[in-house]
Design a protein around this motif. Structure first.
Motif, PDB file in Angstrom:
ATOM      1  N   LYS A  81       9.300   2.513   7.474  1.00 47.27           N
ATOM      2  CA  LYS A  81       8.449   1.168   7.358  1.00 47.27           C
ATOM      3  C   LYS A  81       9.140   0.292   8.010  1.00 47.27           C
ATOM      4  CE  LYS A  81       6.644   1.333   3.256  1.00 47.27           C
ATOM      5  NZ  LYS A  81       6.500   1.061   1.730  1.00 47.27           N
ATOM      6  N   THR A  82      10.368  -0.259   7.715  1.00 46.43           N
ATOM      7  CA  THR A  82      11.114  -1.483   8.587  1.00 46.43           C
ATOM      8  C   THR A  82      10.892  -1.220   9.930  1.00 46.43           C
ATOM      9  OG1 THR A  82      12.747  -1.064   6.531  1.00 46.43           O
ATOM     10  CG2 THR A  82      13.264  -2.333   8.292  1.00 46.43           C
ATOM     11  N   HIS A  85       7.584  -2.326  10.861  1.00 46.85           N
ATOM     12  CA  HIS A  85       7.416  -3.588  10.904  1.00 46.85           C
ATOM     13  C   HIS A  85       7.829  -4.212  11.964  1.00 46.85           C
ATOM     14  CE1 HIS A  85       5.845  -5.102   6.930  1.00 46.85           C
ATOM     15  NE2 HIS A  85       6.080  -4.005   6.426  1.00 46.85           N
ATOM     16  N   HIS A 111      -3.526   3.540  -0.469  1.00 48.24           N
ATOM     17  CA  HIS A 111      -2.701   2.277  -0.183  1.00 48.24           C
ATOM     18  C   HIS A 111      -1.937   2.215   0.710  1.00 48.24           C
ATOM     19  CE1 HIS A 111       1.082   3.838  -1.996  1.00 48.24           C
ATOM     20  NE2 HIS A 111       0.170   4.839  -2.895  1.00 48.24           N
ATOM     21  N   GLU A 115      -1.800  -0.754   3.748  1.00 50.26           N
ATOM     22  CA  GLU A 115      -0.631  -1.280   4.047  1.00 50.26           C
ATOM     23  C   GLU A 115      -0.467  -1.454   5.504  1.00 50.26           C
ATOM     24  OE1 GLU A 115       2.942   0.481   2.156  1.00 50.26           O
ATOM     25  OE2 GLU A 115       4.243  -0.711   3.146  1.00 50.26           O
ATOM     26  N   ASP A 118      -2.856  -3.715   6.961  1.00 50.15           N
ATOM     27  CA  ASP A 118      -2.540  -5.274   6.503  1.00 50.15           C
ATOM     28  C   ASP A 118      -1.053  -5.623   7.729  1.00 50.15           C
ATOM     29  OD1 ASP A 118      -2.635  -7.383   4.521  1.00 50.15           O
ATOM     30  OD2 ASP A 118      -0.355  -7.194   4.783  1.00 50.15           O
ATOM     31  N   PHE A 122      -1.728  -8.720  10.207  1.00 45.90           N
ATOM     32  CA  PHE A 122      -0.986  -9.772  10.163  1.00 45.90           C
ATOM     33  C   PHE A 122      -0.272 -10.159  11.352  1.00 45.90           C
ATOM     34  CE2 PHE A 122       3.155 -11.978   8.412  1.00 45.90           C
ATOM     35  CZ  PHE A 122       2.519 -12.931   8.167  1.00 45.90           C
ATOM     36  N   ARG A 123       0.123  -9.247  12.144  1.00 45.30           N
ATOM     37  CA  ARG A 123       0.796  -9.367  13.402  1.00 45.30           C
ATOM     38  C   ARG A 123       0.016  -9.565  14.419  1.00 45.30           C
ATOM     39  NH1 ARG A 123       5.709 -10.706  11.573  1.00 45.30           N
ATOM     40  NH2 ARG A 123       6.410  -9.378   9.900  1.00 45.30           N
TER      41      ARG A 123
ATOM     42  N   ARG B 472      -2.208 -15.415   4.660  1.00 46.62           N
ATOM     43  CA  ARG B 472      -0.588 -15.661   5.150  1.00 46.62           C
ATOM     44  C   ARG B 472      -0.949 -16.190   6.538  1.00 46.62           C
ATOM     45  NH1 ARG B 472       2.747 -10.638   4.982  1.00 46.62           N
ATOM     46  NH2 ARG B 472       0.750  -9.217   5.103  1.00 46.62           N
ATOM     47  N   LYS B 473      -1.772 -16.496   7.154  1.00 44.23           N
ATOM     48  CA  LYS B 473      -1.652 -16.949   8.244  1.00 44.23           C
ATOM     49  C   LYS B 473      -2.389 -18.207   8.468  1.00 44.23           C
ATOM     50  CE  LYS B 473      -1.809 -14.137  12.108  1.00 44.23           C
ATOM     51  NZ  LYS B 473      -2.069 -13.039  13.044  1.00 44.23           N
ATOM     52  N   THR B 488      -0.456 -10.750  -0.589  1.00 44.80           N
ATOM     53  CA  THR B 488       0.244  -9.366  -0.426  1.00 44.80           C
ATOM     54  C   THR B 488       1.520  -9.590  -0.416  1.00 44.80           C
ATOM     55  OG1 THR B 488      -1.629  -9.267   1.298  1.00 44.80           O
ATOM     56  CG2 THR B 488       0.544  -7.825   1.750  1.00 44.80           C
ATOM     57  N   TYR B 490       5.767  -7.237  -1.042  1.00 47.98           N
ATOM     58  CA  TYR B 490       6.427  -6.057  -1.471  1.00 47.98           C
ATOM     59  C   TYR B 490       7.126  -6.400  -2.546  1.00 47.98           C
ATOM     60  CZ  TYR B 490       5.206  -3.935   3.182  1.00 47.98           C
ATOM     61  OH  TYR B 490       4.584  -3.196   3.986  1.00 47.98           O
ATOM     62  N   ILE B 513      16.605  -7.002   3.569  1.00 46.32           N
ATOM     63  CA  ILE B 513      15.442  -6.523   3.276  1.00 46.32           C
ATOM     64  C   ILE B 513      15.216  -5.343   3.970  1.00 46.32           C
ATOM     65  CG2 ILE B 513      12.832  -6.930   3.219  1.00 46.32           C
ATOM     66  CD1 ILE B 513      14.426  -8.864   1.163  1.00 46.32           C
ATOM     67  N   ASP B 514      15.253  -3.978   3.342  1.00 50.63           N
ATOM     68  CA  ASP B 514      15.257  -2.842   4.033  1.00 50.63           C
ATOM     69  C   ASP B 514      13.855  -2.029   3.273  1.00 50.63           C
ATOM     70  OD1 ASP B 514      15.352  -0.410   4.948  1.00 50.63           O
ATOM     71  OD2 ASP B 514      17.394  -0.127   5.474  1.00 50.63           O
ATOM     72  N   PHE B 515      12.842  -1.847   3.866  1.00 53.03           N
ATOM     73  CA  PHE B 515      11.757  -1.228   3.159  1.00 53.03           C
ATOM     74  C   PHE B 515      11.930   0.092   2.776  1.00 53.03           C
ATOM     75  CE2 PHE B 515       9.472  -4.912   5.184  1.00 53.03           C
ATOM     76  CZ  PHE B 515       9.336  -5.551   4.169  1.00 53.03           C
ATOM     77  N   PHE B 537       4.260  -1.639  -2.038  1.00 48.88           N
ATOM     78  CA  PHE B 537       3.346  -2.598  -1.214  1.00 48.88           C
ATOM     79  C   PHE B 537       2.422  -3.113  -2.411  1.00 48.88           C
ATOM     80  CE2 PHE B 537      -0.702  -3.255   1.059  1.00 48.88           C
ATOM     81  CZ  PHE B 537      -0.701  -4.518   1.890  1.00 48.88           C
ATOM     82  N   GLN B 539      -1.297  -5.898  -3.382  1.00 55.08           N
ATOM     83  CA  GLN B 539      -2.116  -6.789  -2.996  1.00 55.08           C
ATOM     84  C   GLN B 539      -2.941  -7.084  -4.297  1.00 55.08           C
ATOM     85  OE1 GLN B 539      -4.289  -5.176   0.720  1.00 55.08           O
ATOM     86  NE2 GLN B 539      -3.667  -6.824   1.398  1.00 55.08           N
ATOM     87  N   ASP B 561       6.095 -12.470   4.247  1.00 55.36           N
ATOM     88  CA  ASP B 561       6.086 -13.499   5.228  1.00 55.36           C
ATOM     89  C   ASP B 561       4.739 -13.850   5.441  1.00 55.36           C
ATOM     90  OD1 ASP B 561       7.238 -10.996   7.762  1.00 55.36           O
ATOM     91  OD2 ASP B 561       5.792 -11.006   6.113  1.00 55.36           O
ATOM     92  N   ILE B 562       4.914 -15.257   5.795  1.00 54.79           N
ATOM     93  CA  ILE B 562       3.688 -16.166   6.200  1.00 54.79           C
ATOM     94  C   ILE B 562       3.751 -16.440   7.668  1.00 54.79           C
ATOM     95  CG2 ILE B 562       2.933 -16.435   3.991  1.00 54.79           C
ATOM     96  CD1 ILE B 562       4.337 -19.022   3.884  1.00 54.79           C
ATOM     97  N   TYR B 563       2.882 -16.761   8.447  1.00 51.99           N
ATOM     98  CA  TYR B 563       2.935 -17.212   9.691  1.00 51.99           C
ATOM     99  C   TYR B 563       2.248 -18.674   9.911  1.00 51.99           C
ATOM    100  CZ  TYR B 563       1.854 -17.628  14.727  1.00 51.99           C
ATOM    101  OH  TYR B 563       1.854 -17.868  16.074  1.00 51.99           O
ATOM    102  N   TYR B 618       7.110 -16.914  11.838  1.00 53.15           N
ATOM    103  CA  TYR B 618       6.950 -16.237  10.801  1.00 53.15           C
ATOM    104  C   TYR B 618       7.999 -16.575   9.778  1.00 53.15           C
ATOM    105  CZ  TYR B 618       3.971 -12.734  12.981  1.00 53.15           C
ATOM    106  OH  TYR B 618       2.853 -12.440  13.696  1.00 53.15           O
TER     107      TYR B 618
END
Lengths: 136, 646
Positions: A81-82, A85, A111, A115, A118, A122-123, B472-473, B488, B490, B513-515, B537, B539, B561-563, B618
């Protein structure tokens, strides 16, 4: 008693056709290797769709695979996941035109798909396609 | 030489170990326990040893005195809360008494308001060159300059604004007949709403008569309502019914506990009992106020509303018996136990104080931080009290024609309140004002971007709930404006916090932060095993984010995070149940702690409002959420302080 004198020429192997064959084979392999696409598919069972549109194979895309247990793949290789991202963040910075193809197993919880979509959106990666199996 | 050095080192080491193993005999073991936080074997052995009776009494007394002081401080604050709550209760009961007038007035004003809104909307269509008018009998050929209709449009708009101010006044003070009467008369005199536009081009307007006809109709429609309204006084007198249920609730004041200066001289057990009875009493007053609110809203009797609330408030057990110990301490262990019991008593009274503060916060719609600081400041400074703070809030809430600040909302922290009267100072930080017409938060009509800096700011929770959008943007071409919430996230947790808000106890998300990481040290589950924690995750479809796997006395982390397309300053409202810390990491990697809440407060959208600068790119947001008992929630909403530049 007549003597027949045979004018026997020395036996010779013609190598030109052989060279031709070798070159043809060489050219064939060269060409076929050049056009071989990188296999980005993963071993999953795709969802079926009756309304899916057949599209020509994409030349420039990123495949994100999600297996039924949520394991992620990036261009056919196991990922995290990281990493996804970070990768999509860099991709988004370089331009948002690139196509993202989602290869999702039909048993994958929704979900996980939400994810990934999303993250892509977002990117700034809006061109997202979902790979399905044609029902027909 | 070598030998000498070696011997020197050995000697020093042995000296050091001697100091560690044999601490100074004179040192107080209670103190040493505090320093280390654990009792080692030597301490335990020492604690079993008996101490001279004189020494024991001295120690017991000093502990007692210290803890009594803390308990009294909590009780003093609860007494202030009690007084404030009683006053609010009286006001609420008074409102019940006069509510018929209010409901009548509001009901009467509604069609009037509606008529004005309709007319305004139709005029707006004219100015937008739309051809459909509310009267479809005729169509106006709109080939004239749209500014022709502007005068009439502005007039109606002003009338509507005046009406809204008037309605607010009635809602605040509906017993004031003179106000209502004078307003309706003056309104008619002053109103220039329906004057025909004066413009030379209007003379050439083809359908001039048609337009005038339209105006006349609009005028008649509104004036008809005004005429009805003028007779309001007679109608009130004939319809008004007195509610006779106030006395029953008034009796409940008799149950107030005795908190005279004499009773406060009691020992820890007595103080615990006072604190307990104060908490119960404030709980009852709180229920009464809620019942009064319900009675006003539902137009029912107080008793009926009270019964409907079905409050089954469980009373705190009489734990104070533990403090009634007559046993004289003989060993240090006894002293230690006594100290622990007293600390527990102080903690319990503190919990009671927070609970009552929370009730006051809910009723007054003021944040707990603000109230707590007001109470503390009020003790030091007699010019500032809760009553004064409420008065200030009411004053702002009233609004006036001259004062564009309609109402305000308290923030938190220490700073200065900008007052119209200039009399109260010293409570709030990061407060803003907005112009009623510019932001529309309390009026709730439109959103503009002219927020003045360093003035009072109010957010209307209902309005925001109805209009807030997820996002978020923040881009210049974004069509979204106004309040935005982050949907949104985590989330990871729960970690055990044992009911304490201790930010020093760090967990891995604060480091990195390591998901993909799985942490095995989560809060124990029912089987007593540590939970394995992973980022999840989520929402949220509402402003209030409720963490998954919600557990009491736990710590959670939220990350997103927000942009931002450019450096942007945002008015940001944080709220948490219970405590929280929020960090923002800029694209440059700079990490800032932007909010810290140390109180166990329930979630309120406007718990704190701050202006925060977000950097281009970001921006990462990390939230540490500390949950006490029951629910765990968090929200973060924001609104740009100025219109984004193209």
């Amino acid at each position: 008693m007549s003597r027949i004198v045979l004018d026997e020429e020395e036996a010779d192997v013609t190598i030109s056709p052989l060279i031709d064959c070798v070159f043809l084979l060489l050219i064939f392999f060269l060409v076929s290797t050049m056009f071989k696409k990188e296999n980005k598919d993963i071993d999953i069972e795709l969802p079926e769709s009756a309304t899916s549109i057949k599209v020509l194979p994409l030349s420039d895309f990123t495949a994100i695979g999600i297996k039924s247990e949520g394991q992620l793949f990036l261009d056919g290789k196991p990922s995290s996941k990281t990493h996804i991202h970070l990768y999509l963040s860099r991709l988004g910075l370089n331009g948002s035109e690139r196509t993202i193809r989602l290869d999702v197993d039909k048993e994958t919880p929704f979900h996980h798909v939400v994810e990934v979509i999303d993250i892509c959106r977002f990117r700034g990666l809006q061109n997202i396609r979902i790979k399905t199996k044609d029902k027909g | 030489m070598f030998h000498i050095a070696f011997l020197f080192i050995i000697h020093n080491a042995s000296l050091f170990s001697f100091v560690v193993i044999h601490p100074d005999k004179e040192e107080n073991p209670v103190k040493s326990k505090k320093k280390t936080g654990t009792i080692n074997r030597t301490d335990r052995m020492k604690n079993k040893t008996t101490i001279p009776q004189k020494e024991a009494i001295k120690l017991q007394e000093s502990l007692r005195r210290k803890h009594i002081g803390d308990m009294r401080a909590n009780i003093a604050e609860m007494i202030q809360i009690k007084r404030a709550m009683e006053k609010i209760k009286l006001d609420s009961l008074k409102k019940i008494k006069n509510r018929k007038k209010k409901s009548y007035l509001i009901r009467e004003l509604q069609p009037y308001e509606k008529a004005l809104t309709t007319v305004l909307s139709e005029y707006s269509k004219i100015s937008r060159k739309e051809t459909t008018l509310f009267n479809k009998e005729f169509q106006i050929e709109l080939d004239f300059d749209s500014s022709l209709a502007q005068q009439s449009y502005d007039g109606i708009k002003n009338a509507l604004n005046n009406l809204e101010i008037f309605l607010d006044k009635i809602r605040a003070d509906y017993d004031n007949r003179e106000l209502v009467e004078s307003f309706s008369n003056e309104w008619i005199k002053k109103d220039s709403t329906f004057f025909t536009p004066i413009h030379e081009r209007f003379l050439d307007f083809k359908d001039r008569e048609g337009f005038r006809k339209f105006q006349r109709q609009a005028k008649d429609r509104v004036f008809e309502k005004i005429a009805d309204f003028k007779d309001y006084k007679k109608k009130i007198d004939t319809n008004m019914m007195q509610m006779n249920n106030v006395d029953t609730s008034m009796k409940r004041f008799e149950e107030a506990p005795d908190v005279s200066s004499e009773t406060l001289k009691a020992g820890p057990e007595g103080l615990y009992d006072i604190s307990r009875s104060l908490e119960n009493y404030i709980g009852k007053v709180y229920t009464d106020v809620r019942a009064a609110e319900l009675a006003i809203i539902e137009n029912i009797s107080f008793d009926e509303a009270f019964a409907r609330l079905r409050t089954n408030r469980s009373e705190r057990p009489d734990w104070g018996e533990k403090l009634h110990t007559t046993k004289k301490a003989e060993t240090l262990e006894d002293i230690d136990k006594y100290s622990q019991t007293l600390t527990e008593a102080v903690n319990k009274t503190d919990k009671m104080r927070i609970r009552t503060l929370n009730m006051l916060s809910r009723i007054t719609d003021m944040s707990m931080n603000f109230l707590s600081l007001t109470l503390k400041e009020g003790k030091k400074n007699s010019t500032l009290s809760l009553e004064k703070a409420f008065a200030i809030e009411r004053h702002r809430g009233e609004g006036s024609k001259n004062n564009p600040v309609k109402s305000s909302q308290p923030g938190a922290g220490i700073g200065n309140i900008k007052q119209d009267s200039g009399e109260a100072r010293g409570i709030s930080l990061d407060r803003f004002t907005y112009n009623q017409d510019s932001y529309g938060m309390s009026g709730g009509r439109k959103m503009a971007f002219s927020l003045p800096k360093e003035e009072l700011f109010h957010i209307n929770e209902q309005f925001i709930n109805a209009n807030v959008l997820p996002g978020r943007k923040f881009l210049s071409e974004s069509i979204r404006s106004g309040w935005i919430y982050i949907d949104t996230w985590y989330v990871i947790g729960p970690w055990e916090n044992s009911g304490a808000i201790d930010y020093k106890n760090l967990h891995p998300p604060e480091q990195e932060i390591d998901f993909d990481m799985e942490y095995k040290d989560g809060k124990k589950d029912k089987d007593g095993l540590h939970r394995a924690l992973k980022w999840r995750f989520m929402q949220s479809s509402s402003v209030r984010i409720i963490v998954p796997d919600e557990a009491e006395e736990s710590t959670y982390y939220l990350y997103t995070d927000i942009y931002f397309e450019r450096d942007t300053e945002m008015v940001t409202a944080f709220a948490s149940d219970d405590a929280a810390r929020v960090w923002i990491t800029y694209p440059s990697g700079r990490k800032l702690l932007v909010w810290e809440d140390n109180l166990r407060s329930s979630w309120k959208m406007n718990e704190i409002i701050k202006k925060i600068l977000f950097r281009k790119g970001y921006n990462q947001i990390l939230v540490r959420l500390e949950n006490g008992p029951t629910y765990c929630a968090f929200s973060m909403i924001f609104c740009p302080t100025e219109k984004p530049k193209p």
